[in-house]
Scaffold this active site. Structure first.
Site, PDB file in Angstrom:
ATOM      1  CE  LYS A 106      -3.371   0.147   2.860  1.00  0.00           C
ATOM      2  NZ  LYS A 106      -4.171   0.131   4.184  1.00  0.00           N
ATOM      3  CG  LEU A 109     -13.370  12.376   6.315  1.00  0.00           C
ATOM      4  CD1 LEU A 109     -12.179  11.895   5.701  1.00  0.00           C
ATOM      5  CD2 LEU A 109     -13.176  14.083   5.901  1.00  0.00           C
ATOM      6  CG  ASN A 122     -33.967  11.191   0.518  1.00  0.00           C
ATOM      7  OD1 ASN A 122     -34.903  11.936   0.195  1.00  0.00           O
ATOM      8  ND2 ASN A 122     -32.665  11.696   0.601  1.00  0.00           N
ATOM      9  CB  CYS A 160     -19.303   5.059   9.038  1.00  0.00           C
ATOM     10  SG  CYS A 160     -17.530   5.541   8.600  1.00  0.00           S
ATOM     11  NE  ARG A 175     -15.559   0.109   4.154  1.00  0.00           N
ATOM     12  CZ  ARG A 175     -14.867   0.891   5.155  1.00  0.00           C
ATOM     13  NH1 ARG A 175     -14.115   0.751   6.028  1.00  0.00           N
ATOM     14  NH2 ARG A 175     -15.075   2.280   4.533  1.00  0.00           N
TER      15      ARG A 175
END
Length: 474
Positions: free
Chosen positions: A55, A174, A275, A284, A354
């Site tokens: 990485k 974020l 919605n 998260c 995820r």
């Protein structure tokens, strides 16, 4: 007096004695890579730290292992300028950085709903092994309340003699797809501090951000830890709230979008996150609400966050609803049917699958015997890595070819802009589930499409026309 070796170090006082602030970012996943590139963009010398050498090599070459608009350009620019570099050497980090941001993952543990803090603990242990002078460790990872206080005690016990290390917590907020903007111009900055130490350093780090009149909240460690999970718990609750009402309108009638518009005009409520759809996912919200429930249970407050269990269950029922609806539209027989799935990421402008409700629905349909063709503008590769048996293709036209049923499960702009005539020419049957309620139902129905979506009173008659409700699967 500062020596040449420690001339970049600081002391916790009203006035510091060095000019250039150097930053390390521990963990170079989604949060860490974003934070490192953005800190370099603000003009700091930044070291990205990870144990994954492959990485690190990729990032050093300016290549991101995930999709995030605007970030690849920022990464390449700052690597090329020399402001951003990457290493796995903690001795290098301790010697050449003054403030260390911890941005490692805190996934859900395999054996419980609790957060796995092994990466956080490992990062702190590695820093303590090498820091010999002054340093500020700043947590950005989402952690259970009490983690920072525990780490403070670890620092006091394990820090090398002569070192002076403080800890702070600076939660991140974020949004995937908007991470660069949310870092460089956040809607608030939160610092959790122990005895006020580190405030001056954090204000220096974010000086150019604060100059944009971004609100600053200075608080204690525990409140800072709770801010992020409280925000995510509230957003998850809001999404499940409107989906609970979708269960009602699916049964008795009504317009869920109009309902959301009407209550959203109330300034106390607001329209965002109201919605109805296939539910929330990602790395998260699901894990954070489960970890919060686990943590309050550890504190003896089991009933306090009990409502989050129902929030989670409402969210998961949306997936059941779509599968049940698909079966109903196909004559209660999924085996052998060709189904087109448009979108498998948990949200648009991301390649993150995820806990994606879209991918989960696609897999459930496959497991029921359907032939499932999938197209996502960015998510195919990650989805194939998790569930390779689906048929991943390179365009929405290819996915829809000869489809008996089409599902729009992620609201990519490409899917919002679909032409019902164009799509109608390649499918076997003009039947569609708009899982995000983003298509113009009247316009599509004018072109002969039988379609429905979350919150709609719907049933098929013998002519494949919508006439009545489908009972919600409980």
């Amino acid at each position: 007096m500062l020596t040449s070796r420690n001339r970049h170090r600081f002391v916790f006082s009203e006035r510091r004695t060095f000019v250039t602030l150097r930053i390390s970012v521990i963990g170079t996943g989604y949060l860490g890579a974003t934070h490192a590139a953005c800190m370099a963009e603000l003009g700091y010398e930044v070291i990205g730290v990870d144990v994954d050498k492959a990485k690190l090599e990729s990032l050093a070459a300016g290549i991101l292992p995930f999709h995030e608009p605007g970030l690849p350009e920022l990464l390449r620019k700052n690597v090329a300028s020399g402001r951003l570099r990457f290493t796995d050497d903690y001795e290098d980090v301790a010697a050449n950085a003054d403030i260390h941001f911890i941005t490692v993952g805190t996934p859900q543990r395999a054996d419980s709903q609790s957060a796995d803090l092994s990466y956080v603990d490992g990062a702190v242990d590695s820093l303590l092994e090498h820091i010999t002078g002054d340093a500020l460790i700043v947590g950005k990872s989402t952690v259970p309340v009490g983690t920072a206080r525990r780490l403070s005690e670890k620092i006091a016990q394990d820090a090398k003699p002569g070192s002076n290390i403080a800890i702070a917590w600076n939660p991140e907020f974020l949004r995937e797809g908007f991470a660069v903007k949310d870092t460089l111009r956040p809607d608030r900055l939160v610092y959790g501090l122990e005895d006020g130490r580190g405030l001056e350093l954090l204000r220096e780090v974010y000086a150019s951000v604060l100059a944009q009149d971004v609100p600053e909240i200075v608080t204690d460690l525990e409140t800072a830890e709770l801010v992020k999970v409280a925000a995510n718990a509230f957003l998850a609750t809001k999404i499940s709230f409107i989906n609970a009402f979708a269960e009602v309108t699916e049964t008795v009638g009504g317009n869920i979008k109009t309902l959301a518009d009407a209550i959203g005009h109330d300034k106390r409520i607001g329209r965002q996150f109201l919605n109805a759809g296939v539910g929330f996912g990602g790395g998260c919200l699901p894990k954070d609400i489960r970890a919060l429930q686990a943590r309050v249970s550890e504190l003896g407050l089991t009933q306090t966050m009990g409502f989050l269990g129902e929030v989670d269950q409402i969210n998961l029922r949306r997936r059941d609803r779509v599968v049940s609806l698909a079966s109903n539209m196909l004559g209660n027989e999924l085996a052998g049917k060709h189904i087109c799935v448009l979108g498998v990421t948990f949200k648009p402008n991301s390649d993150d699958v995820r806990d994606s409700p879209a991918l989960d629905i696609a897999v459930r349909l496959y497991n029921a015997g359907a032939e499932v063709s999938v197209y996502d503008p960015e998510g195919n590769a990650n989805a194939a890595g998790r569930f390779p048996r689906l048929n991943y293709v390179d365009s929405h036209q290819e996915a829809a070819r000869n489809a008996d049923l089409t599902l729009v499960l992620t609201e990519w702009q490409e899917f919002r802009d679909l032409d019902p005539n164009e799509l109608g020419e390649v499918v076997a049957s003009k039947m569609l589930i708009d899982g995000r309620n983003v298509l113009d139902r009247p316009a599509w129905r004018e072109q002969g499409w039988v379609m429905t979506g979350p919150g709609e009173y719907f049933e098929l008659n013998s002519n494949n026309a919508a006439t009545g409700p489908v009972p919600v699967q409980q």
